[in-house]
Design an enzyme around this catalytic site. Structure first.
Site, short mmCIF file in Angstrom:
data_model
loop_
_atom_site.label_atom_id
_atom_site.label_comp_id
_atom_site.label_asym_id
_atom_site.label_seq_id
_atom_site.Cartn_x
_atom_site.Cartn_y
_atom_site.Cartn_z
N CYS A 1 0.81 -1.22 0.00
CA CYS A 1 0.00 0.00 0.00
C CYS A 1 0.85 1.27 0.00
O CYS A 1 0.55 2.23 -0.71
CB CYS A 1 -0.95 0.00 1.19
SG CYS A 1 -0.19 -0.42 2.77
N HIS B 1 -2.80 6.62 4.32
CA HIS B 1 -1.35 6.65 4.53
C HIS B 1 -0.79 7.98 4.01
O HIS B 1 -1.19 8.47 2.95
CB HIS B 1 -0.66 5.52 3.76
CG HIS B 1 -0.85 4.16 4.35
ND1 HIS B 1 -1.57 3.93 5.49
CD2 HIS B 1 -0.39 2.94 3.94
CE1 HIS B 1 -1.55 2.63 5.77
NE2 HIS B 1 -0.85 2.02 4.84
#
Length: 344
Positions: A130, A243
């Site tokens: 990710c 994130h």
């Protein structure tokens, strides 16, 4: 006519997002099957306006299924992806199991879509980590213009990247801070995550880096250019979804802030929000639920020749996982690489 698509790990965070993205993007599927372990047999998951009941992975026949979106972890993928691929079903795997296999393409469609054609060797395509996915979306267009020599990245990764139990632990510890007697000891993380930062994701390696940091180094080289040098520090932060990354880039050739900003603004998958004023940037809360990778705080890094600094934010469950997986499937179809069994 459309395709028959199976989602393995349909009850997990990413599996549920895969189903959401398939529905939102109106993926050309005649049938979508939710698969999970036997203990989740019959459990219901949402798919658009409908509800799917989970079937058992171990008894499902993939021979008449076109695509398998795999989000059940490395151990499951290691066992099942080759079996599924051998039945003629193309596997797009979200785990780390196949990312470093030379016969398995590692794909971010905005970055290296041409490499997807290599899937025929094993009928498996890998989805990157990710934190890597959002990074390379921003790096590739800049690399094409000025050539990247070195990247220094510090990540601020949300707990959703560690699964539902991790999100529950953050929630419970946060409540415990305000309710005497309801304190919660860490079980998912090595230290308390509420109101804290943990500079440790995945296992430690012999050189002192964690495996999460190693993944970013190796995957960036495989996806963009093996000559790029990259060092990472990966940190878990008390954010539920999204994130963030602080990135310093050293280029081979000069590139100005203005040039970089314009390049990024016209690049696929990127939204530039870069006002030099309070609030003129994107945070993970704002990126949650969005498809784009956001780039902010574009500025010169005067500590090196030809240096820039960026702030990159994205929804790790979407671009970092589910969205990228569906985009890979769309790439196969758009390039005529996936045969429609029903039409055949």
């Amino acid at each position: 006519m459309g395709y028959k698509v199976a989602v393995v790990g349909a009850t997990g965070n990413v599996g549920r997002e895969m189903l959401n993205v398939l529905a939102e993007r109106e993926f050309p599927a005649d049938e979508v099957i939710a698969l999970a372990s036997r203990r989740s047999l019959g459990k219901e998951v949402s798919f658009g306006d409908s509800v799917l009941k989970c079937r058992d992975l171990e008894t499902y026949d993939f021979s008449q299924t076109d695509l398998c979106l795999m989000s059940a972890g490395s151990s499951v993928s290691k066992e099942w992806s080759p079996k599924i691929g051998a039945q003629g079903c193309v596997v797009i795997d979200n785990s780390s199991c196949w990312r470093y296999d030379v016969d398995v393409p590692l794909i971010v469609p905005e970055v290296n879509a041409d490499a997807v054609a290599g899937f025929t060797k094993k009928n498996i395509i890998a989805n990157p980590n990710c934190s890597t996915a959002q990074l390379v979306v921003a790096l590739k267009p800049l690399h094409d213009v000025a050539g990247i020599k070195r990247v220094v990245v510090s990540t601020y990764q949300s707990v959703s990247g560690a699964g539902k139990d991790a999100m529950d632990e953050l929630w419970a510890q946060t409540k415990g801070k305000f309710v005497p007697g309801q304190e919660v000891e860490p079980t998912k993380f090595p230290k308390e995550i509420a109101f804290n930062c943990i500079p440790h994701i995945d296992v430690f390696m012999e050189d002192g880096y964690t495996k999460e940091e190693w993944k970013m180094m190796v995957e960036t080289k495989k996806i963009i250019d093996k000559k790029i040098k990259l060092t990472a520090t990966c940190v878990r932060v008390p954010v539920f979804v999204g994130h963030s990354e602080a990135v310093n880039i050293e280029f081979e050739r000069p590139i100005t802030v203005e040039e970089a900003r314009e390049i990024l603004r016209t690049s696929p998958g990127i939204m530039v929000v870069d006002k030099r004023e309070p609030g003129g940037y994107v945070t993970p809360c704002e990126a949650a639920g969005e498809y784009a990778t956001y780039v902010s705080r574009i500025r010169e890094d005067a500590t090196v020749d030809n240096g820039l600094a960026l702030w990159i934010v994205s929804d790790n469950l979407l671009k970092g996982a589910a969205l990228n997986t569906v985009q890979i499937a769309e790439t196969l179809i758009n390039r005529g690489l996936l045969k429609d069994r029903a039409a055949a």
